[in-house]
Design a protein around this motif. Structure first.
Motif, PDB file in Angstrom:
ATOM      1  N   ALA A   1      36.942 -14.929  39.928  1.00  0.00           N
ATOM      2  CA  ALA A   1      35.946 -15.997  40.047  1.00  0.00           C
ATOM      3  C   ALA A   1      36.505 -17.141  40.889  1.00  0.00           C
ATOM      4  CB  ALA A   1      35.567 -16.504  38.658  1.00  0.00           C
TER       5      ALA A   1
ATOM      6  N   TYR B   1      39.808 -23.968  30.746  1.00  0.00           N
ATOM      7  CA  TYR B   1      39.247 -25.316  30.706  1.00  0.00           C
ATOM      8  C   TYR B   1      39.525 -26.026  29.379  1.00  0.00           C
ATOM      9  CZ  TYR B   1      35.703 -29.025  30.807  1.00  0.00           C
ATOM     10  OH  TYR B   1      35.053 -30.224  30.764  1.00  0.00           O
TER      11      TYR B   1
ATOM     12  N   LEU C   1      31.949 -20.360  22.355  1.00  0.00           N
ATOM     13  CA  LEU C   1      32.687 -21.019  23.432  1.00  0.00           C
ATOM     14  C   LEU C   1      31.887 -22.161  24.085  1.00  0.00           C
ATOM     15  CD1 LEU C   1      35.456 -20.848  24.684  1.00  0.00           C
ATOM     16  CD2 LEU C   1      34.625 -19.137  26.284  1.00  0.00           C
TER      17      LEU C   1
ATOM     18  N   ILE D   1      36.763 -24.986  37.981  1.00  0.00           N
ATOM     19  CA  ILE D   1      37.771 -24.347  37.119  1.00  0.00           C
ATOM     20  C   ILE D   1      37.234 -23.035  36.562  1.00  0.00           C
ATOM     21  CG2 ILE D   1      39.140 -24.641  34.997  1.00  0.00           C
ATOM     22  CD1 ILE D   1      38.032 -27.790  35.672  1.00  0.00           C
ATOM     23  N   ASP D   2      38.067 -22.010  36.551  1.00  0.00           N
ATOM     24  CA  ASP D   2      37.684 -20.769  35.867  1.00  0.00           C
ATOM     25  C   ASP D   2      38.944 -20.031  35.439  1.00  0.00           C
ATOM     26  OD1 ASP D   2      34.688 -19.169  35.977  1.00  0.00           O
ATOM     27  OD2 ASP D   2      36.441 -18.046  35.282  1.00  0.00           O
ATOM     28  N   VAL D   3      38.884 -19.355  34.279  1.00  0.00           N
ATOM     29  CA  VAL D   3      40.048 -18.547  33.852  1.00  0.00           C
ATOM     30  C   VAL D   3      40.137 -17.242  34.603  1.00  0.00           C
ATOM     31  CG1 VAL D   3      40.710 -19.036  31.482  1.00  0.00           C
ATOM     32  CG2 VAL D   3      38.645 -17.726  31.904  1.00  0.00           C
TER      33      VAL D   3
ATOM     34  N   ASP E   1      33.315 -28.810  37.693  1.00  0.00           N
ATOM     35  CA  ASP E   1      32.472 -27.642  37.377  1.00  0.00           C
ATOM     36  C   ASP E   1      33.293 -26.697  36.493  1.00  0.00           C
ATOM     37  OD1 ASP E   1      31.016 -25.297  37.346  1.00  0.00           O
ATOM     38  OD2 ASP E   1      30.854 -25.094  39.525  1.00  0.00           O
TER      39      ASP E   1
HETATM   40  C1  LIG Z   1      28.215 -18.443  32.398  1.00  0.00           C
HETATM   41  S1  LIG Z   1      29.480 -18.273  33.581  1.00  0.00           S
HETATM   42  C2  LIG Z   1      29.063 -19.568  34.668  1.00  0.00           C
HETATM   43  C3  LIG Z   1      29.325 -19.267  36.087  1.00  0.00           C
HETATM   44  C4  LIG Z   1      28.782 -20.271  37.082  1.00  0.00           C
HETATM   45  N1  LIG Z   1      28.866 -21.641  36.615  1.00  0.00           N
HETATM   46  C5  LIG Z   1      27.349 -19.932  37.451  1.00  0.00           C
HETATM   47  O1  LIG Z   1      26.425 -20.601  37.050  1.00  0.00           O
HETATM   48  O2  LIG Z   1      27.177 -18.942  38.138  1.00  0.00           O
HETATM   49  C6  LIG Z   1      30.863 -18.849  32.716  1.00  0.00           C
HETATM   50  C7  LIG Z   1      32.180 -18.767  33.427  1.00  0.00           C
HETATM   51  O3  LIG Z   1      33.150 -19.345  32.549  1.00  0.00           O
HETATM   52  C8  LIG Z   1      34.386 -18.677  32.739  1.00  0.00           C
HETATM   53  N2  LIG Z   1      35.218 -18.935  31.568  1.00  0.00           N
HETATM   54  C9  LIG Z   1      35.211 -18.321  30.384  1.00  0.00           C
HETATM   55  N3  LIG Z   1      36.120 -18.870  29.560  1.00  0.00           N
HETATM   56  C10 LIG Z   1      36.705 -19.868  30.242  1.00  0.00           C
HETATM   57  C11 LIG Z   1      37.718 -20.809  29.941  1.00  0.00           C
HETATM   58  N4  LIG Z   1      38.286 -20.843  28.737  1.00  0.00           N
HETATM   59  N5  LIG Z   1      38.087 -21.686  30.894  1.00  0.00           N
HETATM   60  C12 LIG Z   1      37.493 -21.653  32.118  1.00  0.00           C
HETATM   61  N6  LIG Z   1      36.557 -20.790  32.462  1.00  0.00           N
HETATM   62  C13 LIG Z   1      36.151 -19.906  31.550  1.00  0.00           C
HETATM   63  C14 LIG Z   1      33.974 -17.237  32.964  1.00  0.00           C
HETATM   64  O4  LIG Z   1      35.001 -16.547  33.653  1.00  0.00           O
HETATM   65  C15 LIG Z   1      32.686 -17.386  33.751  1.00  0.00           C
HETATM   66  O5  LIG Z   1      32.940 -17.301  35.122  1.00  0.00           O
END
Ligand SMILES: C[S@@+](CC[C@H](N)C(=O)[O-])C[C@H]1O[C@@H](n2cnc3c(N)ncnc32)[C@H](O)[C@@H]1O
Length: 454
Positions: free
Chosen positions: A45, A68, A119, A39-41, A15
Protein backbone atom coordinates in the motif's frame (compact mmCIF):
# COMPACT_ATOMS: atom_id res chain seq x y z
CA UNK A 1 -14.41 14.97 3.14
CA UNK A 2 -11.28 16.45 1.64
CA UNK A 3 -13.18 19.69 0.92
CA UNK A 4 -14.27 19.91 4.55
CA UNK A 5 -10.76 19.28 5.82
CA UNK A 6 -9.20 21.92 3.55
CA UNK A 7 -11.75 24.52 4.61
CA UNK A 8 -10.33 24.15 8.15
CA UNK A 9 -7.04 25.61 6.82
CA UNK A 10 -4.69 22.92 8.07
CA UNK A 11 -0.89 23.20 7.90
CA UNK A 12 -0.59 19.47 7.43
CA UNK A 13 -2.91 16.62 6.42
CA UNK A 14 -2.48 13.11 7.78
CA UNK A 15 -4.06 10.14 5.96
CA UNK A 16 -3.96 7.17 8.36
CA UNK A 17 -4.41 3.75 6.74
CA UNK A 18 -3.82 5.42 3.39
CA UNK A 19 -4.05 2.30 1.18
CA UNK A 20 -3.20 3.42 -2.33
CA UNK A 21 -3.32 7.02 -1.13
CA UNK A 22 -6.77 7.98 -2.26
CA UNK A 23 -7.33 10.75 0.31
CA UNK A 24 -3.72 11.95 0.27
CA UNK A 25 -3.82 12.18 -3.53
CA UNK A 26 -7.03 14.22 -3.46
CA UNK A 27 -5.43 16.65 -1.00
CA UNK A 28 -2.31 16.89 -3.20
CA UNK A 29 -4.44 17.65 -6.28
CA UNK A 30 -6.21 20.53 -4.53
CA UNK A 31 -3.37 21.88 -2.38
CA UNK A 32 -0.04 20.77 -3.89
CA UNK A 33 1.97 22.82 -1.40
CA UNK A 34 0.48 21.38 1.75
CA UNK A 35 2.42 18.98 4.01
CA UNK A 36 0.93 15.51 3.67
CA UNK A 37 1.71 12.41 5.73
CA UNK A 38 0.22 9.16 4.50
CA UNK A 39 0.61 6.06 6.68
CA UNK A 40 -0.05 2.36 6.14
CA UNK A 41 1.24 -0.88 7.71
CA UNK A 42 1.04 -2.65 4.40
CA UNK A 43 4.29 -2.15 2.41
CA UNK A 44 2.55 -2.67 -0.92
CA UNK A 45 0.00 0.00 0.00
CA UNK A 46 2.74 2.47 0.89
CA UNK A 47 4.60 1.69 -2.34
CA UNK A 48 1.45 2.42 -4.34
CA UNK A 49 0.68 5.58 -2.36
CA UNK A 50 4.24 6.81 -2.88
CA UNK A 51 3.97 6.21 -6.63
CA UNK A 52 0.61 7.99 -6.79
CA UNK A 53 1.88 11.03 -4.92
CA UNK A 54 5.05 11.14 -7.01
CA UNK A 55 3.01 11.22 -10.22
CA UNK A 56 1.05 14.12 -8.79
CA UNK A 57 4.33 15.91 -8.00
CA UNK A 58 3.29 16.31 -4.37
CA UNK A 59 6.62 17.66 -3.18
CA UNK A 60 5.71 17.91 0.46
CA UNK A 61 4.15 14.46 0.83
CA UNK A 62 5.70 11.76 2.99
CA UNK A 63 4.52 8.18 2.95
CA UNK A 64 5.33 6.10 6.03
CA UNK A 65 5.22 2.34 6.34
CA UNK A 66 4.15 2.13 10.00
CA UNK A 67 1.48 1.09 12.42
CA UNK A 68 -0.66 4.17 12.93
CA UNK A 69 -1.67 3.17 16.45
CA UNK A 70 1.85 2.89 17.85
CA UNK A 71 3.97 5.16 15.61
CA UNK A 72 5.21 8.59 16.65
CA UNK A 73 3.86 11.50 14.61
CA UNK A 74 6.20 14.47 14.44
CA UNK A 75 4.61 17.46 16.21
CA UNK A 76 4.24 20.67 14.22
CA UNK A 77 3.45 24.19 15.42
CA UNK A 78 0.32 24.60 13.28
CA UNK A 79 -2.91 22.68 12.73
CA UNK A 80 -3.02 19.07 11.56
CA UNK A 81 -6.08 17.63 9.83
CA UNK A 82 -6.67 13.87 9.89
CA UNK A 83 -8.71 12.43 7.06
CA UNK A 84 -9.42 8.93 5.91
CA UNK A 85 -11.11 5.62 5.95
CA UNK A 86 -9.81 3.60 8.93
CA UNK A 87 -9.60 -0.17 8.51
CA UNK A 88 -12.74 -2.16 9.25
CA UNK A 89 -11.23 -4.98 11.31
CA UNK A 90 -13.47 -6.51 13.94
CA UNK A 91 -12.25 -7.28 17.44
CA UNK A 92 -12.02 -11.05 16.98
CA UNK A 93 -9.51 -10.55 14.19
CA UNK A 94 -7.27 -8.31 16.30
CA UNK A 95 -4.16 -9.71 17.99
CA UNK A 96 -3.95 -9.51 21.80
CA UNK A 97 -1.22 -6.84 21.61
CA UNK A 98 -3.49 -4.57 19.59
CA UNK A 99 -6.24 -4.87 22.21
CA UNK A 100 -3.71 -4.31 25.00
CA UNK A 101 -2.52 -1.16 23.21
CA UNK A 102 -6.12 0.11 22.99
CA UNK A 103 -6.70 -0.52 26.66
CA UNK A 104 -3.64 1.38 27.76
CA UNK A 105 -4.26 4.20 25.24
CA UNK A 106 -7.83 4.58 26.53
CA UNK A 107 -6.58 4.64 30.12
CA UNK A 108 -4.10 7.38 29.26
CA UNK A 109 -6.96 9.37 27.74
CA UNK A 110 -9.12 8.71 30.84
CA UNK A 111 -11.55 6.67 28.76
CA UNK A 112 -12.64 3.10 29.23
CA UNK A 113 -12.75 0.79 26.24
CA UNK A 114 -14.49 -2.53 25.67
CA UNK A 115 -12.47 -5.46 24.36
CA UNK A 116 -15.11 -5.75 21.62
CA UNK A 117 -14.07 -2.50 19.94
CA UNK A 118 -12.60 -2.97 16.45
CA UNK A 119 -9.70 -1.26 14.71
CA UNK A 120 -11.80 1.70 13.55
CA UNK A 121 -12.35 2.71 17.17
CA UNK A 122 -8.63 2.15 17.85
CA UNK A 123 -7.80 4.55 14.99
CA UNK A 124 -9.90 7.26 16.64
CA UNK A 125 -8.04 6.71 19.91
CA UNK A 126 -4.69 6.79 18.11
CA UNK A 127 -5.75 10.07 16.47
CA UNK A 128 -6.60 11.54 19.85
CA UNK A 129 -3.15 10.47 21.08
CA UNK A 130 -1.37 12.02 18.05
CA UNK A 131 -3.45 15.20 17.94
CA UNK A 132 -3.06 18.53 19.67
CA UNK A 133 -5.73 21.01 20.63
CA UNK A 134 -7.44 22.58 17.58
CA UNK A 135 -6.38 19.80 15.23
CA UNK A 136 -9.32 18.59 13.16
CA UNK A 137 -10.41 15.31 11.64
CA UNK A 138 -12.87 13.71 9.28
CA UNK A 139 -13.22 9.92 9.16
CA UNK A 140 -15.64 7.62 7.45
CA UNK A 141 -16.35 4.41 9.34
CA UNK A 142 -19.00 1.78 9.79
CA UNK A 143 -21.97 3.19 11.77
CA UNK A 144 -22.13 0.38 14.33
CA UNK A 145 -20.40 2.40 17.04
CA UNK A 146 -23.36 4.82 17.19
CA UNK A 147 -25.45 2.21 18.97
CA UNK A 148 -23.48 -0.70 20.33
CA UNK A 149 -21.86 -0.96 23.72
CA UNK A 150 -18.31 -1.05 22.40
CA UNK A 151 -18.99 2.31 20.71
CA UNK A 152 -19.43 3.99 24.11
CA UNK A 153 -15.75 4.92 24.28
CA UNK A 154 -15.97 6.80 21.00
CA UNK A 155 -19.29 8.47 21.85
CA UNK A 156 -17.76 9.56 25.13
CA UNK A 157 -14.59 10.88 23.46
CA UNK A 158 -16.57 12.76 20.81
CA UNK A 159 -18.69 14.55 23.40
CA UNK A 160 -15.54 15.54 25.28
CA UNK A 161 -11.92 15.92 24.20
CA UNK A 162 -12.44 14.74 20.66
CA UNK A 163 -14.86 17.60 20.07
CA UNK A 164 -17.42 16.27 17.57
CA UNK A 165 -18.74 18.88 15.15
CA UNK A 166 -21.02 16.84 12.92
CA UNK A 167 -22.03 13.28 12.04
CA UNK A 168 -23.34 12.32 8.60
CA UNK A 169 -25.15 9.00 8.50
CA UNK A 170 -25.63 7.33 5.13
CA UNK A 171 -29.05 5.76 4.77
CA UNK A 172 -28.87 2.24 6.10
CA UNK A 173 -30.35 0.82 2.94
CA UNK A 174 -27.38 2.05 0.91
CA UNK A 175 -23.82 0.98 1.21
CA UNK A 176 -21.02 3.45 0.97
CA UNK A 177 -18.55 0.70 0.19
CA UNK A 178 -19.85 -1.86 -2.22
CA UNK A 179 -17.28 -4.45 -1.22
CA UNK A 180 -17.51 -3.95 2.57
CA UNK A 181 -21.29 -4.34 3.03
CA UNK A 182 -21.59 -2.08 6.03
CA UNK A 183 -23.43 1.03 7.12
CA UNK A 184 -21.45 4.25 7.08
CA UNK A 185 -21.07 7.44 9.04
CA UNK A 186 -18.75 10.39 8.51
CA UNK A 187 -17.49 12.04 11.68
CA UNK A 188 -16.06 15.58 11.73
CA UNK A 189 -14.31 16.77 14.88
CA UNK A 190 -12.05 19.40 16.39
CA UNK A 191 -9.84 18.17 19.17
CA UNK A 192 -10.03 19.88 22.55
CA UNK A 193 -13.28 21.73 21.84
CA UNK A 194 -16.10 19.85 23.66
CA UNK A 195 -19.32 20.63 21.77
CA UNK A 196 -22.50 22.15 23.19
CA UNK A 197 -24.40 20.68 20.25
CA UNK A 198 -23.66 18.54 17.20
CA UNK A 199 -25.06 18.61 13.68
CA UNK A 200 -26.62 15.24 12.89
CA UNK A 201 -27.22 14.67 9.21
CA UNK A 202 -29.09 11.77 7.63
CA UNK A 203 -28.40 11.46 3.91
CA UNK A 204 -29.96 9.19 1.32
CA UNK A 205 -26.95 9.05 -0.95
CA UNK A 206 -23.30 10.06 -1.02
CA UNK A 207 -24.15 12.84 -3.47
CA UNK A 208 -26.32 14.59 -0.84
CA UNK A 209 -23.41 14.90 1.56
CA UNK A 210 -22.35 18.24 0.04
CA UNK A 211 -19.38 19.69 1.92
CA UNK A 212 -20.54 18.19 5.21
CA UNK A 213 -22.16 21.43 6.37
CA UNK A 214 -25.73 20.07 6.64
CA UNK A 215 -27.59 18.49 9.54
CA UNK A 216 -29.86 19.31 12.43
CA UNK A 217 -28.46 20.60 15.71
CA UNK A 218 -28.84 18.22 18.62
CA UNK A 219 -27.86 19.24 22.13
CA UNK A 220 -24.88 17.47 23.64
CA UNK A 221 -26.82 16.66 26.83
CA UNK A 222 -29.40 14.65 24.89
CA UNK A 223 -26.69 12.55 23.29
CA UNK A 224 -24.80 12.17 26.56
CA UNK A 225 -27.95 10.71 28.12
CA UNK A 226 -28.46 8.14 25.39
CA UNK A 227 -26.81 4.78 24.71
CA UNK A 228 -27.97 4.81 21.11
CA UNK A 229 -27.45 7.69 18.74
CA UNK A 230 -28.97 6.52 15.47
CA UNK A 231 -32.58 7.41 16.50
CA UNK A 232 -31.49 11.08 16.67
CA UNK A 233 -30.95 11.02 12.92
CA UNK A 234 -34.59 10.22 12.14
CA UNK A 235 -36.42 12.87 10.11
CA UNK A 236 -38.62 15.08 12.31
CA UNK A 237 -41.88 13.99 10.66
CA UNK A 238 -41.28 10.48 11.84
CA UNK A 239 -40.77 11.54 15.43
CA UNK A 240 -43.97 13.59 15.34
CA UNK A 241 -45.95 10.60 14.05
CA UNK A 242 -44.76 8.81 17.14
CA UNK A 243 -46.50 11.08 19.59
CA UNK A 244 -49.09 9.34 21.73
CA UNK A 245 -47.17 6.10 21.61
CA UNK A 246 -45.34 4.50 24.50
CA UNK A 247 -42.26 2.28 24.56
CA UNK A 248 -43.28 -1.37 24.42
CA UNK A 249 -41.28 -1.83 27.63
CA UNK A 250 -43.81 0.32 29.48
CA UNK A 251 -46.56 -2.23 28.91
CA UNK A 252 -44.57 -5.44 28.48
CA UNK A 253 -41.26 -7.04 29.31
CA UNK A 254 -39.21 -8.61 26.52
CA UNK A 255 -36.91 -11.49 27.32
CA UNK A 256 -34.95 -14.12 25.46
CA UNK A 257 -36.25 -17.63 24.97
CA UNK A 258 -34.61 -20.52 26.78
CA UNK A 259 -30.93 -21.25 26.30
CA UNK A 260 -30.69 -24.96 27.08
CA UNK A 261 -26.92 -25.20 26.75
CA UNK A 262 -27.34 -28.53 24.91
CA UNK A 263 -30.17 -28.50 22.36
CA UNK A 264 -29.12 -31.95 21.09
CA UNK A 265 -30.12 -33.32 24.47
CA UNK A 266 -33.03 -31.13 25.55
CA UNK A 267 -34.80 -30.67 22.20
CA UNK A 268 -36.30 -33.77 20.57
CA UNK A 269 -38.75 -34.55 17.84
CA UNK A 270 -42.13 -35.68 19.11
CA UNK A 271 -41.55 -39.12 17.63
CA UNK A 272 -38.22 -39.52 19.35
CA UNK A 273 -39.70 -38.43 22.69
CA UNK A 274 -42.43 -41.10 22.36
CA UNK A 275 -39.89 -43.70 21.35
CA UNK A 276 -37.91 -42.96 24.51
CA UNK A 277 -41.12 -42.93 26.59
CA UNK A 278 -40.50 -39.31 27.54
CA UNK A 279 -43.83 -37.92 26.26
CA UNK A 280 -44.98 -37.10 29.80
CA UNK A 281 -41.95 -34.92 30.47
CA UNK A 282 -41.89 -32.69 27.42
CA UNK A 283 -43.60 -29.52 26.23
CA UNK A 284 -43.97 -28.31 22.64
CA UNK A 285 -41.29 -25.80 21.73
CA UNK A 286 -40.57 -23.33 18.96
CA UNK A 287 -36.97 -23.97 18.01
CA UNK A 288 -36.73 -22.00 14.78
CA UNK A 289 -37.30 -18.31 13.98
CA UNK A 290 -38.94 -19.33 10.71
CA UNK A 291 -41.80 -20.84 12.75
CA UNK A 292 -42.83 -17.25 13.50
CA UNK A 293 -42.08 -15.88 10.05
CA UNK A 294 -44.43 -18.39 8.44
CA UNK A 295 -47.04 -18.23 11.21
CA UNK A 296 -49.34 -15.52 9.79
CA UNK A 297 -49.33 -13.72 13.11
CA UNK A 298 -50.36 -16.70 15.21
CA UNK A 299 -48.44 -19.88 16.03
CA UNK A 300 -50.41 -23.03 16.77
CA UNK A 301 -49.63 -26.32 18.44
CA UNK A 302 -50.38 -28.34 15.28
CA UNK A 303 -47.49 -26.79 13.38
CA UNK A 304 -44.91 -27.67 16.03
CA UNK A 305 -42.95 -30.88 15.68
CA UNK A 306 -40.36 -30.44 18.35
CA UNK A 307 -40.54 -30.76 22.11
CA UNK A 308 -38.44 -29.67 25.05
CA UNK A 309 -37.50 -31.85 27.97
CA UNK A 310 -39.07 -30.07 30.95
CA UNK A 311 -39.83 -32.33 33.90
CA UNK A 312 -40.79 -30.56 37.13
CA UNK A 313 -37.86 -29.70 39.34
CA UNK A 314 -39.11 -31.78 42.31
CA UNK A 315 -39.89 -34.96 40.39
CA UNK A 316 -38.90 -38.10 42.29
CA UNK A 317 -36.44 -39.72 39.93
CA UNK A 318 -36.16 -42.80 42.10
CA UNK A 319 -39.85 -43.64 41.56
CA UNK A 320 -40.37 -46.65 39.34
CA UNK A 321 -42.79 -44.86 36.98
CA UNK A 322 -40.06 -42.37 36.04
CA UNK A 323 -37.51 -45.00 35.01
CA UNK A 324 -37.42 -43.84 31.37
CA UNK A 325 -36.65 -40.26 32.38
CA UNK A 326 -34.02 -41.44 34.85
CA UNK A 327 -32.33 -43.49 32.13
CA UNK A 328 -32.35 -40.56 29.69
CA UNK A 329 -30.86 -38.15 32.23
CA UNK A 330 -28.22 -40.67 33.18
CA UNK A 331 -27.28 -41.21 29.55
CA UNK A 332 -27.00 -37.43 29.16
CA UNK A 333 -24.79 -37.19 32.20
CA UNK A 334 -22.53 -39.90 30.86
CA UNK A 335 -22.24 -37.94 27.61
CA UNK A 336 -21.04 -34.94 29.62
CA UNK A 337 -24.19 -32.81 29.16
CA UNK A 338 -24.30 -32.00 32.89
CA UNK A 339 -20.82 -30.48 32.58
CA UNK A 340 -21.88 -27.95 29.92
CA UNK A 341 -21.60 -24.38 31.12
CA UNK A 342 -25.32 -23.55 31.29
CA UNK A 343 -26.19 -26.93 32.81
CA UNK A 344 -23.70 -26.30 35.58
CA UNK A 345 -25.48 -23.05 36.44
CA UNK A 346 -28.79 -24.87 37.12
CA UNK A 347 -30.02 -26.98 40.04
CA UNK A 348 -30.62 -29.69 39.13
CA UNK A 349 -28.61 -29.44 35.92
CA UNK A 350 -31.52 -30.61 33.73
CA UNK A 351 -34.18 -28.26 35.08
CA UNK A 352 -35.33 -25.61 32.59
CA UNK A 353 -37.60 -22.91 33.98
CA UNK A 354 -40.04 -22.82 31.05
CA UNK A 355 -42.10 -19.66 30.65
CA UNK A 356 -44.60 -19.33 27.85
CA UNK A 357 -44.98 -15.79 26.50
CA UNK A 358 -48.35 -14.76 25.04
CA UNK A 359 -46.56 -12.97 22.18
CA UNK A 360 -43.30 -13.98 20.50
CA UNK A 361 -40.91 -12.20 18.17
CA UNK A 362 -37.99 -12.84 15.84
CA UNK A 363 -34.99 -10.65 16.50
CA UNK A 364 -32.40 -11.28 13.76
CA UNK A 365 -33.86 -9.73 10.68
CA UNK A 366 -33.48 -7.94 7.39
CA UNK A 367 -37.07 -6.72 7.18
CA UNK A 368 -37.83 -5.81 10.78
CA UNK A 369 -38.79 -8.25 13.54
CA UNK A 370 -41.89 -10.41 13.02
CA UNK A 371 -44.43 -11.05 15.79
CA UNK A 372 -47.02 -13.72 16.54
CA UNK A 373 -49.61 -14.62 19.15
CA UNK A 374 -48.93 -17.76 21.14
CA UNK A 375 -52.37 -18.89 22.39
CA UNK A 376 -51.27 -22.53 22.83
CA UNK A 377 -48.56 -21.47 25.24
CA UNK A 378 -45.65 -22.95 23.35
CA UNK A 379 -42.21 -22.70 24.90
CA UNK A 380 -39.54 -20.84 22.91
CA UNK A 381 -35.80 -21.35 22.52
CA UNK A 382 -33.39 -18.43 22.45
CA UNK A 383 -33.81 -18.01 18.69
CA UNK A 384 -36.89 -15.97 19.63
CA UNK A 385 -37.85 -13.32 22.17
CA UNK A 386 -40.92 -13.55 24.40
CA UNK A 387 -43.17 -10.57 25.16
CA UNK A 388 -44.81 -10.69 28.60
CA UNK A 389 -47.39 -7.98 29.44
CA UNK A 390 -46.65 -6.23 32.72
CA UNK A 391 -50.38 -6.08 33.54
CA UNK A 392 -52.81 -8.66 32.13
CA UNK A 393 -53.88 -7.90 28.56
CA UNK A 394 -56.99 -9.43 27.01
CA UNK A 395 -57.11 -11.30 23.69
CA UNK A 396 -58.09 -8.25 21.66
CA UNK A 397 -55.30 -6.17 23.14
CA UNK A 398 -52.74 -8.88 22.39
CA UNK A 399 -54.09 -9.24 18.85
CA UNK A 400 -53.94 -5.45 18.46
CA UNK A 401 -50.34 -5.46 19.65
CA UNK A 402 -49.31 -8.13 17.14
CA UNK A 403 -51.27 -6.32 14.40
CA UNK A 404 -49.54 -3.02 15.16
CA UNK A 405 -46.06 -4.51 15.47
CA UNK A 406 -46.33 -6.53 12.26
CA UNK A 407 -47.78 -3.55 10.37
CA UNK A 408 -44.79 -1.41 11.39
CA UNK A 409 -42.02 -3.95 10.86
CA UNK A 410 -40.25 -1.86 8.22
CA UNK A 411 -40.46 1.31 10.31
CA UNK A 412 -38.69 -0.47 13.15
CA UNK A 413 -35.63 -1.08 10.98
CA UNK A 414 -32.76 0.93 12.37
CA UNK A 415 -33.94 0.62 15.98
CA UNK A 416 -31.83 -2.47 16.57
CA UNK A 417 -28.16 -2.83 15.86
CA UNK A 418 -27.11 -3.38 12.30
CA UNK A 419 -24.47 -5.90 11.42
CA UNK A 420 -22.71 -6.61 8.18
CA UNK A 421 -24.90 -6.69 5.11
CA UNK A 422 -27.79 -4.94 6.82
CA UNK A 423 -28.74 -7.86 9.10
CA UNK A 424 -30.26 -6.26 12.16
CA UNK A 425 -30.47 -7.63 15.68
CA UNK A 426 -32.89 -6.50 18.38
CA UNK A 427 -31.77 -7.15 21.93
CA UNK A 428 -34.65 -7.37 24.45
CA UNK A 429 -34.01 -3.79 25.65
CA UNK A 430 -34.04 -2.51 22.07
CA UNK A 431 -37.32 -4.26 21.41
CA UNK A 432 -38.73 -2.70 24.58
CA UNK A 433 -37.83 0.70 23.15
CA UNK A 434 -40.11 0.23 20.10
CA UNK A 435 -43.06 2.61 20.29
CA UNK A 436 -46.56 1.15 20.40
CA UNK A 437 -50.07 2.44 21.18
CA UNK A 438 -51.40 2.11 24.71
CA UNK A 439 -53.54 -0.96 25.58
CA UNK A 440 -56.87 0.94 25.13
CA UNK A 441 -55.95 1.77 21.55
CA UNK A 442 -54.52 -1.72 20.98
CA UNK A 443 -57.91 -3.12 21.95
CA UNK A 444 -59.57 -1.12 19.17
CA UNK A 445 -56.95 -2.25 16.67
CA UNK A 446 -57.38 -5.87 17.73
CA UNK A 447 -61.16 -5.63 17.44
CA UNK A 448 -61.01 -3.96 14.06
CA UNK A 449 -58.30 -5.99 12.35
CA UNK A 450 -57.72 -9.21 14.26
CA UNK A 451 -54.24 -10.57 13.78
CA UNK A 452 -52.04 -9.44 10.96
CA UNK A 453 -49.51 -11.79 9.37
CA UNK A 454 -45.88 -10.76 9.62
C1 LIG B 1 -10.14 0.73 4.56
S1 LIG B 1 -8.51 0.79 3.97
C2 LIG B 1 -8.42 2.46 3.48
C3 LIG B 1 -7.60 2.69 2.27
C4 LIG B 1 -7.67 4.08 1.69
N1 LIG B 1 -7.76 5.12 2.69
C5 LIG B 1 -8.83 4.19 0.72
O1 LIG B 1 -9.83 4.82 1.00
O2 LIG B 1 -8.73 3.60 -0.34
C6 LIG B 1 -7.59 0.72 5.44
C7 LIG B 1 -6.10 0.66 5.29
O3 LIG B 1 -5.57 0.66 6.62
C8 LIG B 1 -4.37 -0.10 6.63
N2 LIG B 1 -4.09 -0.48 8.01
C9 LIG B 1 -4.59 -1.49 8.72
N3 LIG B 1 -4.09 -1.49 9.96
C10 LIG B 1 -3.26 -0.44 10.04
C11 LIG B 1 -2.44 0.10 11.07
N4 LIG B 1 -2.42 -0.44 12.28
N5 LIG B 1 -1.70 1.19 10.79
C12 LIG B 1 -1.74 1.75 9.55
N6 LIG B 1 -2.47 1.28 8.55
C13 LIG B 1 -3.23 0.21 8.78
C14 LIG B 1 -4.68 -1.24 5.67
O4 LIG B 1 -3.47 -1.79 5.18
C15 LIG B 1 -5.53 -0.55 4.62
O5 LIG B 1 -4.74 -0.15 3.54
Amino acid sequence: MVDWVLVQRPDRVVDPGCGSGRFAAEVARRSPDLDIVAIDVDPLATLTARATLRTLRARRAVVMNADYTTMALRPIPGRTAFVGNPPYVRHHELPAEQKAWAKSAAARLSLSISGLAGLQVHFFLATLMHARRADVGCFITSAEWLDVRYGAVLRDALLNGMGAISLHLLDRGRFAFRDAMTTAVITCFEVGVPPTSLRLHHVRSASSLGSLTGGRRTRRARLADSQRWSPFFLPRGLSRAREGLVPLGEIARVSRGIATGANGFFVLTEDRASELRLADYVVPVLADASDVLTASGIVRRESVRRVLLAPPRDINLEAREHAALRAYLLAGKERGVAERYLCQQRTPWWYLAVKTPPVIATYMTRQGPAFALNPDQLAILNVLHGIFPRAPMNREQLAGLVYYLNTNRKAFMGAGRTYQGGLEKFEPREMEALLVPRPERLQLLGREHGVRPA
